[in-house]
Design a protein around this motif. Sequence first.
Motif, short mmCIF file in Angstrom:
data_model
loop_
_atom_site.label_atom_id
_atom_site.label_comp_id
_atom_site.label_asym_id
_atom_site.label_seq_id
_atom_site.Cartn_x
_atom_site.Cartn_y
_atom_site.Cartn_z
N THR A 229 0.71 -1.14 -0.08
CA THR A 229 0.02 0.00 -0.07
C THR A 229 0.86 1.31 0.00
OG1 THR A 229 -1.58 -1.33 1.42
CG2 THR A 229 -1.91 1.33 1.34
N LEU A 230 0.70 2.18 -0.81
CA LEU A 230 1.56 3.42 -0.96
C LEU A 230 1.15 4.30 0.36
CD1 LEU A 230 3.44 4.48 -3.04
CD2 LEU A 230 1.59 6.09 -3.90
N THR A 231 2.22 4.59 1.05
CA THR A 231 2.28 5.54 2.14
C THR A 231 2.83 6.85 1.88
OG1 THR A 231 4.32 4.44 3.04
CG2 THR A 231 2.28 3.74 3.85
N ASP A 232 3.67 7.15 0.83
CA ASP A 232 4.35 8.39 0.62
C ASP A 232 5.00 8.39 -0.83
OD1 ASP A 232 5.24 8.93 3.45
OD2 ASP A 232 5.61 6.71 3.42
N ILE A 233 4.87 9.57 -1.34
CA ILE A 233 5.43 9.85 -2.63
C ILE A 233 6.42 10.96 -2.33
CG2 ILE A 233 4.96 10.90 -5.00
CD1 ILE A 233 1.83 10.12 -4.86
N LEU A 234 7.66 10.59 -2.91
CA LEU A 234 9.00 11.47 -2.71
C LEU A 234 9.10 12.06 -3.96
CD1 LEU A 234 11.24 9.18 -0.47
CD2 LEU A 234 8.95 10.69 0.24
N VAL A 235 8.94 13.38 -4.26
CA VAL A 235 8.76 13.83 -5.47
C VAL A 235 10.17 14.83 -5.73
CG1 VAL A 235 7.78 15.99 -7.09
CG2 VAL A 235 6.45 14.53 -5.40
N THR A 236 11.03 14.68 -6.76
CA THR A 236 12.05 15.23 -7.05
C THR A 236 12.17 16.68 -7.85
OG1 THR A 236 12.10 14.14 -9.25
CG2 THR A 236 13.28 12.99 -7.44
N HIS A 237 11.19 16.80 -8.68
CA HIS A 237 11.02 17.93 -9.40
C HIS A 237 9.65 17.96 -10.15
CE1 HIS A 237 12.52 15.68 -12.73
NE2 HIS A 237 12.44 16.54 -13.44
N HIS A 238 9.20 19.50 -10.55
CA HIS A 238 8.14 19.56 -11.04
C HIS A 238 7.63 19.28 -12.29
CE1 HIS A 238 8.97 23.00 -13.73
NE2 HIS A 238 10.02 23.26 -12.88
N HIS A 239 8.40 18.63 -13.16
CA HIS A 239 8.16 18.44 -14.66
C HIS A 239 6.92 17.18 -14.45
CE1 HIS A 239 12.27 19.79 -16.56
NE2 HIS A 239 11.32 20.61 -16.30
N ALA A 240 6.06 17.49 -15.59
CA ALA A 240 5.02 16.74 -15.80
C ALA A 240 5.17 15.11 -15.77
CB ALA A 240 4.28 16.73 -17.00
N ASP A 241 6.35 14.67 -16.29
CA ASP A 241 6.74 13.16 -16.43
C ASP A 241 7.08 12.59 -14.85
OD1 ASP A 241 8.95 14.85 -16.96
OD2 ASP A 241 9.85 12.77 -17.45
N HIS A 242 6.87 13.65 -13.70
CA HIS A 242 7.30 13.02 -12.70
C HIS A 242 6.41 13.43 -11.30
CE1 HIS A 242 11.62 12.40 -13.67
NE2 HIS A 242 11.37 13.29 -14.75
N VAL A 243 5.40 14.29 -11.95
CA VAL A 243 4.29 14.51 -10.96
C VAL A 243 2.64 14.41 -11.49
CG1 VAL A 243 5.70 16.35 -10.02
CG2 VAL A 243 3.99 17.00 -11.58
N GLY A 244 2.73 13.70 -12.76
CA GLY A 244 1.47 13.59 -13.38
C GLY A 244 0.56 12.57 -12.64
N GLY A 245 1.09 11.71 -11.67
CA GLY A 245 0.04 10.71 -11.31
C GLY A 245 0.04 10.95 -9.78
N ILE A 246 0.30 12.10 -9.23
CA ILE A 246 0.11 12.60 -7.86
C ILE A 246 -1.55 12.43 -7.54
CG2 ILE A 246 0.52 14.13 -6.08
CD1 ILE A 246 3.13 14.83 -7.21
N ALA A 247 -2.20 13.25 -8.20
CA ALA A 247 -3.69 13.51 -7.73
C ALA A 247 -4.27 12.12 -7.79
CB ALA A 247 -4.10 14.33 -8.85
N GLU A 248 -3.86 11.20 -8.67
CA GLU A 248 -4.72 9.94 -8.53
C GLU A 248 -4.17 8.93 -7.51
OE1 GLU A 248 -4.71 8.32 -12.52
OE2 GLU A 248 -5.62 6.33 -11.80
#
Length: 255
Positions: A48-67
């Motif tokens: 089960t996903l508990t955390d997302i560790l984001v590196t930078h703001h580009h779409a190919d790195h943040v596009g799945g966050i909301a879902e």
Amino acid sequence: MAAEIRLFPCLSDNYGYLVHDPATGATASIDAPDAGAIVKALQREGWTLTDILVTHHHADHVGGIAELKAKYGCRVVAPHDKTTAIPQVDERVKEGDTVRVGHLAARVLETPGHTLDHISYVFDDERALFCADTLFSIGCGRVFEGDYPMMWASLLKLRALPNDMRIYCGHEYTASNVKFALGIEPDNPALKARAGEVARQRAANQPTIPTLIRDEKEANVFLRADVPAVAAAVGLAGKSPAEVFGELRERKNNS
Ligand code: ZN
Ligand code: FE
């Protein structure tokens, strides 16, 4: 207990990564390139996903966050970005901060250049570095928002990590990077060995990741801008490493 790390291809050439702490069941996704692929990987493992560790703001790195956040209610850890392109952030981190994933700990390194907000996560005990689009195997990210001295300084910060640190980067670009690097250092034995390995891996449809800091120091021309022979190879003998790095990056952009 040691962390379990899973790697899987996402989008066209991104990598998705899961870092799982068996002691607590905590699981982090490094960035969120593609929610569907990440959910599938989680389901395959029964995690089960508990955390997302984001590196930078580009779409190919943040596009799945909301879902992913809607599905798991996970915590989103991200750098201090000025673009506000990263959605639903719970925690902002900076250089020197420690992020915990269950009992696992990741150190935050600011590695700007590709973007101004780019950070990398170092799991020291696990000997695992997640550096997204700063350092690739035999390559480095394009310098979109920063400048060459800034990106060179970020690469030096990563190069200073222990030799046995495994590098998990954001994209599978290794074959193209090898081709470029051989044009600069055709006689570098470590690079020639890596070229053979990468050709075999790609022919077998295997990832070329992770790679090691030790191997990248020897074979990655972008980490070798302070080697006199590399400066000479691009006609900049005696110039500063940042200038040599800039020349290498420009040549790669135009290759
Ligand atoms: Zn990027
Ligand atoms: Fe990327």
